[in-house]
Scaffold this motif. Structure first.
Motif, short mmCIF file in Angstrom:
data_model
loop_
_atom_site.label_atom_id
_atom_site.label_comp_id
_atom_site.label_asym_id
_atom_site.label_seq_id
_atom_site.Cartn_x
_atom_site.Cartn_y
_atom_site.Cartn_z
N ALA A 1 0.73 -1.36 -0.12
CA ALA A 1 0.11 0.02 0.00
C ALA A 1 0.70 1.09 0.08
O ALA A 1 0.56 2.17 -0.85
CB ALA A 1 -0.89 0.03 1.27
N GLN A 2 1.95 1.22 0.69
CA GLN A 2 2.90 2.42 0.83
C GLN A 2 3.49 2.55 -0.35
O GLN A 2 3.75 4.03 -0.98
CB GLN A 2 3.91 2.06 1.91
N ARG A 3 3.97 1.55 -1.15
CA ARG A 3 4.49 1.48 -2.35
C ARG A 3 3.63 2.21 -3.37
O ARG A 3 3.90 2.98 -4.24
CB ARG A 3 4.80 0.11 -3.06
N VAL A 4 2.45 1.81 -3.27
CA VAL A 4 1.44 2.30 -4.23
C VAL A 4 1.22 3.95 -4.08
O VAL A 4 1.07 4.64 -5.21
CB VAL A 4 0.13 1.55 -4.30
N ARG A 5 1.18 4.11 -2.70
CA ARG A 5 0.77 5.56 -2.39
C ARG A 5 1.94 6.47 -2.69
O ARG A 5 1.81 7.75 -3.37
CB ARG A 5 0.38 5.78 -0.80
N LEU A 6 3.00 6.12 -2.60
CA LEU A 6 4.12 6.80 -3.07
C LEU A 6 4.40 6.89 -4.26
O LEU A 6 4.73 8.07 -4.96
CB LEU A 6 5.39 6.32 -2.52
N ILE A 16 1.72 7.07 -6.82
CA ILE A 16 0.77 7.86 -7.13
C ILE A 16 1.09 9.28 -6.98
O ILE A 16 0.80 9.99 -7.85
CB ILE A 16 -0.51 7.34 -6.51
N GLU A 17 1.77 9.58 -5.55
CA GLU A 17 1.93 10.94 -5.45
C GLU A 17 2.98 11.43 -6.62
O GLU A 17 3.12 12.61 -6.66
CB GLU A 17 2.60 10.93 -4.19
N SER A 18 3.84 10.53 -7.14
CA SER A 18 4.90 10.83 -7.92
C SER A 18 4.65 11.04 -9.39
O SER A 18 5.42 11.50 -9.95
CB SER A 18 6.24 10.50 -7.63
N CYS A 19 3.75 9.90 -9.72
CA CYS A 19 3.44 9.76 -11.14
C CYS A 19 1.98 10.03 -11.57
O CYS A 19 1.11 9.72 -11.04
CB CYS A 19 3.45 8.02 -11.30
N ASP A 20 2.05 10.92 -12.43
CA ASP A 20 0.80 11.63 -12.82
C ASP A 20 -0.03 10.39 -13.58
O ASP A 20 -1.45 10.55 -13.19
CB ASP A 20 0.97 12.78 -13.99
N ASN A 21 0.39 9.92 -14.43
CA ASN A 21 -0.18 8.77 -15.14
C ASN A 21 -1.11 7.87 -14.14
O ASN A 21 -2.28 7.71 -14.20
CB ASN A 21 0.77 7.91 -15.99
N CYS A 22 -0.34 7.32 -13.44
CA CYS A 22 -0.90 6.32 -12.19
C CYS A 22 -2.15 7.01 -11.37
O CYS A 22 -3.04 6.33 -11.12
CB CYS A 22 0.12 5.77 -11.54
#
Ligand SMILES: [Zn+2]
Length: 145
Positions: free
Chosen positions: A24-29, A31-37
């Protein structure tokens, strides 16, 4: 690019809180940095919300429809109508028979009563017909929902 694919596979689970804390932390981090995702994540959230909103108002009405269209309730309703019709027709037939076989009754009274009985029967049949039509249109309404 490869990382994005990994993350996108996890987004659905992330929204449903099905991931481990680490994932979950990997996804959250990411998403915060990748516009596309992040866009994909926001789209999924919007779809979930829309689905939730669509299901909600339908709930009570669907429940009521299920109760009204429940096989037992329907059968009792149909049997009730048949009994009512049979009883009414039988009673009216008997009443007419005894009434018209009375020799003392004048002809104008017999005709008057006959008209009243036929009128009542006609009204009853028209109500029955309206009910059947209403039931049909109800069915259409249910299909639309
Ligand atoms: Zn990404």
């Amino acid at each position: 690019m490869n990382q994005c694919q990994d993350i996108q596979e996890l987004i659905s689970g992330y929204i449903d809180h099905e991931l481990s804390q680490q994932k979950a932390q990997r996804v959250r981090l990411h998403i915060e940095s990748c516009d596309n995702c992040r866009e994909i994540y926001n789209d999924l959230i919007a779809i979930r919300k829309e689905m939730g909103q669509l299901q909600y108002p339908e709930c009570e009405e669907a429940k009521l429809d299920r109760i009204m269209n429940e096989p037992v309730a329907r059968t009792i309703g149909i049997v009730g109508w048949i009994m009512l019709i049979l009883g009414l027709v039988g009673f009216m037939g008997w009443q007419l028979f005894t009434f018209f076989t009375q020799p003392a009754m004048p002809t104008w009274a017999k005709i008057g009563v006959l008209l009243i009985e036929l009128g009542a029967l006609g009204l009853f049949l028209s109500v029955l017909r309206q009910r059947l039509i209403a039931r049909k249109t109800d069915k259409y309404r249910n299909v639309k929902l």
